[in-house]
Scaffold this motif. Structure first.
Motif, PDB file in Angstrom:
ATOM      1  N   VAL B 100      31.069  44.140  32.917  1.00  0.00           N
ATOM      2  CA  VAL B 100      30.666  43.444  34.133  1.00  0.00           C
ATOM      3  C   VAL B 100      31.673  42.335  34.429  1.00  0.00           C
ATOM      4  N   ALA B 101      32.106  42.258  35.663  1.00  0.00           N
ATOM      5  CA  ALA B 101      32.941  41.140  36.102  1.00  0.00           C
ATOM      6  C   ALA B 101      32.159  40.381  37.156  1.00  0.00           C
ATOM      7  N   MET B 102      32.082  39.047  36.996  1.00  0.00           N
ATOM      8  CA  MET B 102      31.269  38.260  37.918  1.00  0.00           C
ATOM      9  C   MET B 102      32.146  37.240  38.620  1.00  0.00           C
ATOM     10  N   TYR B 103      31.776  36.926  39.833  1.00  0.00           N
ATOM     11  CA  TYR B 103      32.506  35.946  40.617  1.00  0.00           C
ATOM     12  C   TYR B 103      31.515  34.953  41.190  1.00  0.00           C
ATOM     13  N   SER B 104      31.907  33.690  41.190  1.00  0.00           N
ATOM     14  CA  SER B 104      31.026  32.690  41.778  1.00  0.00           C
ATOM     15  C   SER B 104      31.100  32.815  43.294  1.00  0.00           C
ATOM     16  N   GLU B 105      30.084  32.260  43.957  1.00  0.00           N
ATOM     17  CA  GLU B 105      30.041  32.369  45.414  1.00  0.00           C
ATOM     18  C   GLU B 105      31.276  31.769  46.087  1.00  0.00           C
ATOM     19  N   GLU B 106      31.685  30.603  45.595  1.00  0.00           N
ATOM     20  CA  GLU B 106      32.818  29.930  46.269  1.00  0.00           C
ATOM     21  C   GLU B 106      34.096  30.753  46.143  1.00  0.00           C
ATOM     22  N   LEU B 107      34.287  31.298  44.930  1.00  0.00           N
ATOM     23  CA  LEU B 107      35.495  32.104  44.722  1.00  0.00           C
ATOM     24  C   LEU B 107      35.437  33.338  45.604  1.00  0.00           C
ATOM     25  N   ALA B 108      34.267  33.966  45.634  1.00  0.00           N
ATOM     26  CA  ALA B 108      34.130  35.188  46.422  1.00  0.00           C
ATOM     27  C   ALA B 108      34.355  34.916  47.898  1.00  0.00           C
ATOM     28  N   ARG B 109      33.937  33.737  48.333  1.00  0.00           N
ATOM     29  CA  ARG B 109      34.132  33.384  49.728  1.00  0.00           C
ATOM     30  C   ARG B 109      35.621  33.309  50.075  1.00  0.00           C
ATOM     31  N   LYS B 110      36.398  32.882  49.075  1.00  0.00           N
ATOM     32  CA  LYS B 110      37.848  32.755  49.306  1.00  0.00           C
ATOM     33  C   LYS B 110      38.535  34.107  49.269  1.00  0.00           C
ATOM     34  N   GLY B 111      37.922  35.077  48.654  1.00  0.00           N
ATOM     35  CA  GLY B 111      38.520  36.417  48.569  1.00  0.00           C
ATOM     36  C   GLY B 111      38.813  36.771  47.130  1.00  0.00           C
ATOM     37  N   ILE B 112      38.342  37.936  46.700  1.00  0.00           N
ATOM     38  CA  ILE B 112      38.547  38.319  45.301  1.00  0.00           C
ATOM     39  C   ILE B 112      39.464  39.528  45.177  1.00  0.00           C
ATOM     40  N   GLY B 113      40.113  39.884  46.276  1.00  0.00           N
ATOM     41  CA  GLY B 113      40.978  41.065  46.267  1.00  0.00           C
ATOM     42  C   GLY B 113      41.977  41.069  45.132  1.00  0.00           C
ATOM     43  N   SER B 114      42.653  39.928  44.916  1.00  0.00           N
ATOM     44  CA  SER B 114      43.725  39.914  43.916  1.00  0.00           C
ATOM     45  C   SER B 114      43.167  40.019  42.500  1.00  0.00           C
ATOM     46  N   ILE B 115      41.980  39.446  42.270  1.00  0.00           N
ATOM     47  CA  ILE B 115      41.412  39.496  40.915  1.00  0.00           C
ATOM     48  C   ILE B 115      40.891  40.902  40.625  1.00  0.00           C
ATOM     49  N   VAL B 116      40.314  41.508  41.645  1.00  0.00           N
ATOM     50  CA  VAL B 116      39.856  42.878  41.473  1.00  0.00           C
ATOM     51  C   VAL B 116      41.063  43.791  41.248  1.00  0.00           C
ATOM     52  N   ASP B 117      42.139  43.495  41.935  1.00  0.00           N
ATOM     53  CA  ASP B 117      43.358  44.288  41.783  1.00  0.00           C
ATOM     54  C   ASP B 117      43.867  44.284  40.345  1.00  0.00           C
ATOM     55  N   THR B 118      43.841  43.124  39.678  1.00  0.00           N
ATOM     56  CA  THR B 118      44.331  43.096  38.291  1.00  0.00           C
ATOM     57  C   THR B 118      43.461  43.949  37.388  1.00  0.00           C
ATOM     58  N   LEU B 119      42.169  43.971  37.668  1.00  0.00           N
ATOM     59  CA  LEU B 119      41.284  44.801  36.849  1.00  0.00           C
ATOM     60  C   LEU B 119      41.605  46.273  37.048  1.00  0.00           C
ATOM     61  N   TYR B 120      41.813  46.628  38.295  1.00  0.00           N
ATOM     62  CA  TYR B 120      42.054  48.033  38.612  1.00  0.00           C
ATOM     63  C   TYR B 120      43.421  48.485  38.111  1.00  0.00           C
ATOM     64  N   ARG B 121      44.364  47.549  38.125  1.00  0.00           N
ATOM     65  CA  ARG B 121      45.734  47.850  37.715  1.00  0.00           C
ATOM     66  C   ARG B 121      45.844  48.076  36.208  1.00  0.00           C
ATOM     67  N   ASP B 122      44.965  47.412  35.455  1.00  0.00           N
ATOM     68  CA  ASP B 122      45.045  47.467  34.005  1.00  0.00           C
ATOM     69  C   ASP B 122      44.500  48.808  33.512  1.00  0.00           C
ATOM     70  N   PRO B 123      45.361  49.626  32.893  1.00  0.00           N
ATOM     71  CA  PRO B 123      44.866  50.945  32.497  1.00  0.00           C
ATOM     72  C   PRO B 123      43.826  50.898  31.385  1.00  0.00           C
ATOM     73  N   SER B 124      43.759  49.775  30.657  1.00  0.00           N
ATOM     74  CA  SER B 124      42.786  49.735  29.560  1.00  0.00           C
ATOM     75  C   SER B 124      41.376  49.491  30.084  1.00  0.00           C
ATOM     76  N   ILE B 125      41.263  49.105  31.333  1.00  0.00           N
ATOM     77  CA  ILE B 125      39.934  48.843  31.893  1.00  0.00           C
ATOM     78  C   ILE B 125      39.514  50.037  32.735  1.00  0.00           C
ATOM     79  N   GLY B 126      38.366  50.585  32.446  1.00  0.00           N
ATOM     80  CA  GLY B 126      37.890  51.747  33.186  1.00  0.00           C
ATOM     81  C   GLY B 126      37.473  51.369  34.598  1.00  0.00           C
ATOM     82  N   SER B 127      37.321  52.360  35.453  1.00  0.00           N
ATOM     83  CA  SER B 127      36.955  51.986  36.817  1.00  0.00           C
ATOM     84  C   SER B 127      35.452  52.033  37.034  1.00  0.00           C
ATOM     85  N   ARG B 128      34.683  52.120  35.933  1.00  0.00           N
ATOM     86  CA  ARG B 128      33.240  52.078  36.087  1.00  0.00           C
ATOM     87  C   ARG B 128      32.681  50.690  35.823  1.00  0.00           C
ATOM     88  N   VAL B 129      33.552  49.693  35.702  1.00  0.00           N
ATOM     89  CA  VAL B 129      33.116  48.305  35.514  1.00  0.00           C
ATOM     90  C   VAL B 129      32.299  47.859  36.733  1.00  0.00           C
TER      91      VAL B 129
END
Lengths: 378, 383
Positions: B100-129
């Motif tokens: 599970v990856a969690m984001y606070s409201e304030e961070l999410a309001r600013k945009g979480i695209g780049s943080i989600v991108d690092t998760l998706y980019r990392d091959p060791s992390i599955g895409s069912r998170v």
């Protein structure tokens, strides 16, 4: 150099094996990532491009078999000699040998790139490269029968990897495929040409032809092999299009592996790791067949010892791989080779057939006694 | 080829193989006892623009009093946070077991695209998170000493998973978020969590415009997103109906009794969205729902077909009103979790190049017609 060669009956292969050979040479690293480059051209109609490329490969195989039918038991190098004469023929053969070597190198490098990106980021090219090359060379020394036997085993061991696509249907959004035929004809064709690199491999028919036992049944089995490959390609393309959104697909380097990241078993959480490891079995027959073809060509043209040539080719591939360290460099050479293969494997067979036909007519005109060129050649 | 050559190569190969076996000891080993498997990661936005990350790893030391190890670090990037977490840990911190990856409201309001991108980019992390947005700071939630949950990471994972599998909330996997994020015609959504006493609960569904969090809606409204977007099941639906519409006579004259509360479970739902006109852009949303009755606050004579008809009618009517309200709200918020934009792209040639902004321009002005057809197919084992 003789145009036709008669291998001993103990070294020939059954015609149905050519189907497996064609299939296993067509499926290699490219299948892990072709969706993205095709979709970049023709969008959500990419599956049509893939189907067009499939038809093109059927047609090319037909052309190749037609060319070979004019000879009782010749390979590409013999045909070159027959059609172009000694100097130009050898030049063409040499080009083709270089192409075979480069293909083997690109396939190996491509696979190592996948391993480095997904499993072992720190593993150097030379470790994996030398292990894989050793395996390939060892099998090649066993001769064409061992290679084809290996190809058949690799098909049966890995074919089930495609059934996991069933799990992805849970995420499917079928409307991504609509509207059908939004891309115009030019885009579809462009996508199909890019797809061509992924579906080449059938050009090894040129070099294994003398070894096929019953040559009349070669064509049918080769087409069957290609059909199964094309079927897999089209299905995989459709699955990728409904699984990813278009923007996501274009950013994903290996969609086939990315699809496998959602497959989940209680005893195996990350399916793609298994798939990558098993992929070694898929790429090895390619490397073997290309290396065998290249060394065979050297033997036929220059009469060199095939074994010794094989060692040299192995060394050349090993050294050449070291020049493409980064993903960028690897990508560059794979890109270049895809263009080269388009000319060598897809376009050139048509040219060669034309050459063979002209040559035959020429012979007939020249020979008033109407001697059959097939006999005169051997 | 002569056999002797084979033998020589075999010998060379044996040496090579032996070397590779011996050299494989030189590759960095990862021993399970020495690894810290992150099961949940939380990200907060600090006032100075830095990101504070908090990661939780289960503790496998039987003598340890706490079941989990919690670490946090402040950095500009999520990988920087992992490096800082490594400095605090006796184990090598790895992300392969992230659930599970969690984001606070304030961070999410600013945009979480780049943080989600690092998760998706990392091959060791599955895409069912699973991704989620939480009310308040993730740091506070993850460092809170929950009494009953034990390993908070697995707890959160199971919390989201069973609710997704029971069709209470739409599925929020990394893959689906990323897919919606890179599609111009749909906006992503993830569950919205909060800590309530000693429990964590799913408060609703957080909605995004592109990668920017806009607001959250309660599960009752999220039901409608599932109704339109997912073809399978949409979960339970609770509604209240004026008793007179059901033909129930009030006990005293000239007064109306309390509304009848009814709960239905959708057995299957099928939504068909069609575009009936382009100027103005009008969607026709056809939904066919097959339900069964779970609960009624007062007994009704449901063995009579006309009562059942009335009930179906009332249910369709209520559902239609609720759906219209939710869609109007989404239009106001400029979020399109339904994927109406994708349907537009699928319908019209040349709409491929439609950008996200262009689509939202059209979405704001879109009109919707609803046609909801409810069929009650079961009423439990009682009449």
């Amino acid at each position: 150099m003789k145009i036709n060669v008669q291998p001993k009956p103990t070294t020939t292969i059954a015609p149905y094996m050519t189907g497996f050979v064609v299939m296993s040479t067509q499926i290699r690293v490219g299948i892990l990532g072709y969706q993205r480059v095709v979709a970049a051209e023709s969008g959500h109609d990419a599956w049509i491009s893939v189907a067009i490329a499939g038809l093109l490969s059927h047609l090319t195989i037909w052309i190749i078999c037609r060319t070979l039918r004019h000879y009782p038991s010749a390979d590409l190098f013999g045909i070159h000699r027959d059609v172009y004469g000694k100097i130009i023929g050898n030049l063409f053969s040499l080009l083709y040998i270089l192409y075979f070597i480069a293909m083997a190198m690109v396939i190996l490098r491509g696979y190592i790139e996948v391993v480095q990106s997904w499993i072992f980021p720190g593993i150097p090219i030379w470790i994996l490269g030398s292990i894989l090359l050793f395996l390939a060379m060892y099998t090649v020394l066993g001769g064409i029968r061992v290679i084809t036997g290996y190809a058949i085993i690799s098909v049966f061991i890995t074919i089930w990897l495609f059934f996991d696509l069933y799990f992805t249907l849970e995420y499917a959004r079928w409307h991504y495929l609509l509207p059908v035929m939004e891309a115009d004809f030019k885009q579809l064709l462009k996508g199909a040409l890019i797809m061509a690199f992924t579906s080449v491999g059938y050009e090894v028919l040129y070099s294994i032809y003398p070894y096929v036992g019953d040559k009349t049944r070669l064509h049918r089995h080769a087409q069957w092999g290609a059909f199964i490959t094309n079927f897999i390609y089209v299905v995989l393309m459709i699955i990728s299009l409904i699984f990813f959104s278009e923007g996501q697909l274009i950013r994903t380097i290996w969609p086939t592996l990315q699809i496998k990241t959602v497959v989940y078993f209680p005893f195996l959480e990350r399916f793609e790791y298994l798939a990558i490891s098993l992929w070694m079995l898929i790429i090895l027959p390619n490397v073997m067949l290309y290396m065998w073809s290249a060394s065979r060509g050297c033997k036929r043209m220059f009469g060199w010892n095939q074994k010794r040539v094989l060692y040299i080719i192995g060394a050349v591939i090993f050294i050449a791989m070291q020049f493409f360290v980064s993903r960028h460099a690897a990508n560059y050479i794979i890109d270049r080779m895809s263009y080269v293969s388009l000319y060598m494997a897809v376009i050139y067979p048509y040219v060669l057939l034309l050459g063979v036909l002209i040559k035959r007519r020429w012979n007939r005109r020249e020979d008033s006694s109407c001697r059959d060129p097939e006999i005169s050649g051997s | 080829m002569p056999r002797s050559g084979n033998k020589r190569l075999l010998r060379a190969g044996a040496v090579l193989l032996l070397c590779s076996v011996l050299l494989s000891g030189c590759i960095r080993t990862q021993i399970f006892d020495e690894l810290g498997m992150i099961t949940v990661a939380g990200y907060d936005l600090l006032k100075d623009g830095n990101i504070r990350g908090t990661v939780v790893m289960p503790s496998i030391n039987p003598e340890a009093e706490e079941k989990v190890q919690v670490m946090s670090g402040i950095s500009l990037t999520s990988k920087g946070i992992r490096d800082k977490a490594n400095l605090q840990s006796d184990k090598e911190v790895l992300g392969g077991q992230l659930r599970v990856a969690m984001y606070s409201e304030e961070l999410a309001r600013k945009g979480i695209g780049s943080i989600v991108d690092t998760l998706y980019r990392d091959p060791s992390i599955g895409s069912r998170v699973y991704l989620s947005v939480i009310e308040g700071q993730t740091y506070d939630l993850l460092t809170y000493k929950f009494k009953e949950e034990g390993n908070i990471g697995i707890y959160l994972y199971q919390l989201i998973r069973h609710n997704v599998e029971d069709d209470k909330i739409p599925s929020p996997t990394l893959h689906e978020f990323y897919r919606s994020y890179f599609s111009e015609g749909i906006d992503p959504y993830v569950p919205f969590l909060e800590r309530k006493g000693d429990e964590v609960r799913i408060k609703g569904v957080a909605l995004f415009h592109k990668d920017k969090y806009v607001g959250w809606i309660p599960p009752k409204e999220a039901f409608h997103i599932k109704l339109v977007h997912d073809a399978y099941r949409a979960g339970t639906y609770e509604t209240s109906v004026d008793p007179e519409r059901m033909g129930v006579k009030p006990k005293k004259k000239n007064t109306t009794g309390p509304d009848i509360q009814m709960v239905f479970d959708t057995l299957s739902s099928k939504a068909h969205v069609d575009i009936v006109s382009t100027n103005p852009l009008t969607y026709k949303v056809d939904v066919k729902v097959r339900t069964r009755i779970l609960e009624m606050s007062i007994p009704l004579k449901i063995e009579q077909p006309e009562v059942l008809r009335k009930m179906e009618q009332a249910l369709s009517e209520n559902m239609k009103q609720d759906l219209a309200k939710v869609v109007a709200k989404m239009q106001k918020w400029e979020v399109d979790p339904f994927g109406f934009g994708e349907l537009y792209r699928a319908k019209f040639r040349g709409a491929r190049k439609l950008s996200h902004d262009q689509w939202h321009e059209m979405y704001r002005k879109s009109r919707f017609d609803y046609n909801i057809d409810v069929e009650i197919v079961r009423n439990g084992v009682l009449d």
